[in-house]
Design a protein around this motif. Structure first.
Motif, PDB file in Angstrom:
ATOM      1  N   ALA A   1       6.814   5.675  11.622  1.00 59.17           N
ATOM      2  CA  ALA A   1       6.367   4.589  12.502  1.00 59.17           C
ATOM      3  C   ALA A   1       5.635   3.513  11.705  1.00 59.17           C
ATOM      4  O   ALA A   1       5.859   2.313  11.915  1.00 59.17           O
ATOM      5  CB  ALA A   1       5.476   5.137  13.607  1.00 59.17           C
ATOM      6  N   LEU A   2       4.764   3.914  10.768  1.00 61.24           N
ATOM      7  CA  LEU A   2       4.041   2.938   9.960  1.00 61.24           C
ATOM      8  C   LEU A   2       4.994   2.117   9.090  1.00 61.24           C
ATOM      9  O   LEU A   2       4.815   0.906   8.927  1.00 61.24           O
ATOM     10  CB  LEU A   2       2.985   3.628   9.104  1.00 61.24           C
ATOM     11  CG  LEU A   2       1.785   4.199   9.861  1.00 61.24           C
ATOM     12  CD1 LEU A   2       0.927   5.049   8.933  1.00 61.24           C
ATOM     13  CD2 LEU A   2       0.969   3.077  10.484  1.00 61.24           C
ATOM     14  N   GLN A   3       5.995   2.777   8.538  1.00 65.90           N
ATOM     15  CA  GLN A   3       6.972   2.050   7.727  1.00 65.90           C
ATOM     16  C   GLN A   3       7.766   1.061   8.584  1.00 65.90           C
ATOM     17  O   GLN A   3       7.979  -0.084   8.189  1.00 65.90           O
ATOM     18  CB  GLN A   3       7.910   3.023   7.019  1.00 65.90           C
ATOM     19  CG  GLN A   3       7.216   3.759   5.891  1.00 65.90           C
ATOM     20  CD  GLN A   3       8.106   4.803   5.253  1.00 65.90           C
ATOM     21  OE1 GLN A   3       8.628   5.680   5.928  1.00 65.90           O
ATOM     22  NE2 GLN A   3       8.262   4.698   3.943  1.00 65.90           N
ATOM     23  N   ARG A   4       8.188   1.478   9.767  1.00 68.20           N
ATOM     24  CA  ARG A   4       8.943   0.605  10.663  1.00 68.20           C
ATOM     25  C   ARG A   4       8.100  -0.603  11.076  1.00 68.20           C
ATOM     26  O   ARG A   4       8.542  -1.745  10.996  1.00 68.20           O
ATOM     27  CB  ARG A   4       9.394   1.380  11.902  1.00 68.20           C
ATOM     28  CG  ARG A   4      10.186   0.534  12.898  1.00 68.20           C
ATOM     29  CD  ARG A   4      10.602   1.318  14.134  1.00 68.20           C
ATOM     30  NE  ARG A   4       9.546   2.122  14.724  1.00 68.20           N
ATOM     31  CZ  ARG A   4       8.539   1.654  15.461  1.00 68.20           C
ATOM     32  NH1 ARG A   4       8.427   0.358  15.691  1.00 68.20           N
ATOM     33  NH2 ARG A   4       7.630   2.471  15.964  1.00 68.20           N
ATOM     34  N   ILE A   5       6.865  -0.351  11.490  1.00 68.93           N
ATOM     35  CA  ILE A   5       5.976  -1.439  11.909  1.00 68.93           C
ATOM     36  C   ILE A   5       5.684  -2.376  10.738  1.00 68.93           C
ATOM     37  O   ILE A   5       5.676  -3.600  10.894  1.00 68.93           O
ATOM     38  CB  ILE A   5       4.677  -0.869  12.512  1.00 68.93           C
ATOM     39  CG1 ILE A   5       4.994  -0.156  13.826  1.00 68.93           C
ATOM     40  CG2 ILE A   5       3.639  -1.955  12.718  1.00 68.93           C
ATOM     41  CD1 ILE A   5       3.868   0.723  14.341  1.00 68.93           C
ATOM     42  N   GLY A   6       5.467  -1.813   9.568  1.00 74.46           N
ATOM     43  CA  GLY A   6       5.225  -2.632   8.386  1.00 74.46           C
ATOM     44  C   GLY A   6       6.383  -3.571   8.103  1.00 74.46           C
ATOM     45  O   GLY A   6       6.188  -4.741   7.783  1.00 74.46           O
TER      46      GLY A   6
ATOM     47  N   PRO B   1       5.146  13.414   9.473  1.00 70.57           N
ATOM     48  CA  PRO B   1       6.275  12.565   9.096  1.00 70.57           C
ATOM     49  C   PRO B   1       6.583  11.485  10.137  1.00 70.57           C
ATOM     50  O   PRO B   1       6.992  10.377   9.780  1.00 70.57           O
ATOM     51  CB  PRO B   1       7.450  13.539   8.963  1.00 70.57           C
ATOM     52  CG  PRO B   1       6.819  14.873   8.740  1.00 70.57           C
ATOM     53  CD  PRO B   1       5.498  14.838   9.446  1.00 70.57           C
ATOM     54  N   GLU B   2       6.368  11.787  11.416  1.00 72.90           N
ATOM     55  CA  GLU B   2       6.651  10.805  12.472  1.00 72.90           C
ATOM     56  C   GLU B   2       5.731   9.591  12.343  1.00 72.90           C
ATOM     57  O   GLU B   2       6.147   8.454  12.570  1.00 72.90           O
ATOM     58  CB  GLU B   2       6.470  11.421  13.866  1.00 72.90           C
ATOM     59  CG  GLU B   2       7.308  12.665  14.118  1.00 72.90           C
ATOM     60  CD  GLU B   2       6.656  13.943  13.581  1.00 72.90           C
ATOM     61  OE1 GLU B   2       5.429  13.989  13.372  1.00 72.90           O
ATOM     62  OE2 GLU B   2       7.396  14.911  13.364  1.00 72.90           O
TER      63      GLU B   2
ATOM     64  N   ALA C   1       0.837  -1.202   0.000  1.00 74.49           N
ATOM     65  CA  ALA C   1       0.000   0.000   0.000  1.00 74.49           C
ATOM     66  C   ALA C   1       0.868   1.248   0.000  1.00 74.49           C
ATOM     67  O   ALA C   1       1.914   1.293   0.649  1.00 74.49           O
ATOM     68  CB  ALA C   1      -0.909   0.014   1.231  1.00 74.49           C
ATOM     69  N   GLY C   2       0.425   2.234  -0.736  1.00 73.70           N
ATOM     70  CA  GLY C   2       1.048   3.546  -0.668  1.00 73.70           C
ATOM     71  C   GLY C   2       0.394   4.313   0.469  1.00 73.70           C
ATOM     72  O   GLY C   2      -0.811   4.204   0.677  1.00 73.70           O
ATOM     73  N   ILE C   3       1.178   5.050   1.243  1.00 74.55           N
ATOM     74  CA  ILE C   3       0.605   5.812   2.360  1.00 74.55           C
ATOM     75  C   ILE C   3       1.011   7.273   2.282  1.00 74.55           C
ATOM     76  O   ILE C   3       2.060   7.626   1.756  1.00 74.55           O
ATOM     77  CB  ILE C   3       1.012   5.225   3.732  1.00 74.55           C
ATOM     78  CG1 ILE C   3       2.531   5.209   3.912  1.00 74.55           C
ATOM     79  CG2 ILE C   3       0.422   3.843   3.932  1.00 74.55           C
ATOM     80  CD1 ILE C   3       2.978   4.842   5.323  1.00 74.55           C
ATOM     81  N   PHE C   4       0.129   8.117   2.791  1.00 78.00           N
ATOM     82  CA  PHE C   4       0.364   9.544   2.945  1.00 78.00           C
ATOM     83  C   PHE C   4       0.023   9.892   4.388  1.00 78.00           C
ATOM     84  O   PHE C   4      -0.813   9.238   5.004  1.00 78.00           O
ATOM     85  CB  PHE C   4      -0.593  10.386   2.087  1.00 78.00           C
ATOM     86  CG  PHE C   4      -0.470  10.221   0.606  1.00 78.00           C
ATOM     87  CD1 PHE C   4       0.412  11.000  -0.118  1.00 78.00           C
ATOM     88  CD2 PHE C   4      -1.275   9.322  -0.065  1.00 78.00           C
ATOM     89  CE1 PHE C   4       0.482  10.878  -1.498  1.00 78.00           C
ATOM     90  CE2 PHE C   4      -1.210   9.190  -1.439  1.00 78.00           C
ATOM     91  CZ  PHE C   4      -0.319   9.969  -2.150  1.00 78.00           C
ATOM     92  N   SER C   5       0.617  10.933   4.901  1.00 73.03           N
ATOM     93  CA  SER C   5       0.196  11.482   6.193  1.00 73.03           C
ATOM     94  C   SER C   5       0.674  12.912   6.284  1.00 73.03           C
ATOM     95  O   SER C   5       1.650  13.296   5.643  1.00 73.03           O
ATOM     96  CB  SER C   5       0.745  10.677   7.370  1.00 73.03           C
ATOM     97  OG  SER C   5       0.322  11.260   8.591  1.00 73.03           O
ATOM     98  N   ASN C   6      -0.018  13.685   7.121  1.00 74.69           N
ATOM     99  CA  ASN C   6       0.418  15.054   7.371  1.00 74.69           C
ATOM    100  C   ASN C   6       1.395  15.097   8.541  1.00 74.69           C
ATOM    101  O   ASN C   6       1.752  16.169   9.006  1.00 74.69           O
ATOM    102  CB  ASN C   6      -0.784  15.970   7.618  1.00 74.69           C
ATOM    103  CG  ASN C   6      -1.633  15.543   8.803  1.00 74.69           C
ATOM    104  OD1 ASN C   6      -1.546  14.414   9.274  1.00 74.69           O
ATOM    105  ND2 ASN C   6      -2.462  16.443   9.281  1.00 74.69           N
TER     106      ASN C   6
END
Length: 117
Positions: A101-106, A96-97, A89-94
């Motif tokens: 965290a989502l990338q690390r957990i993934g 950066p932290e 999945a591609g993710i966006f967020s407003n």
């Protein structure tokens, strides 16, 4: 489920932007001009744009409530699918932290995500 199970004190809103590609007399055509939820207009030059347009409207709706955090996880972005396949999945967020965290957990859970620019 985790938010409710842990009785977190937060307001959580989940929006699902879902579309289906169909052929019909009222389908998008190249040259059509569509007005988005936020008032901006988009000229259709690619008739496979349903996903991007509904995602933009969904993010506009999410922004109207002025939330502290927005996270978007999408598999409908064509460029993302070309770059990383259908399983990431591609993710966006407003925040950066949150993205980090989502990338690390993934990675830890063998369910990687890719932060879209």
């Amino acid at each position: 489920e985790m938010v409710m199970a842990n009785k977190l004190k937060c307001n959580l809103t989940l929006l699902i932007a879902a579309v289906e590609n169909n052929v019909a007399g009222d389908a998008f055509r190249p040259g059509d001009i569509l007005k988005a939820r936020n008032g901006k207009t988009t000229e259709i030059d690619n008739t496979d744009a349903e996903g991007r347009l509904i995602l933009a409207d969904c993010l506009a709706l999410a922004s109207e409530a002025a939330p502290d955090i927005i996270v978007d996880a999408a598999t409908l972005t064509g460029a993302q699918r070309v770059a990383h396949g259908a399983d990431i999945a591609g993710i966006f967020s407003n925040h950066p932290e949150i993205l980090s965290a989502l990338q690390r957990i993934g990675e830890e859970e063998s369910d990687p995500v890719w932060s879209l620019p």
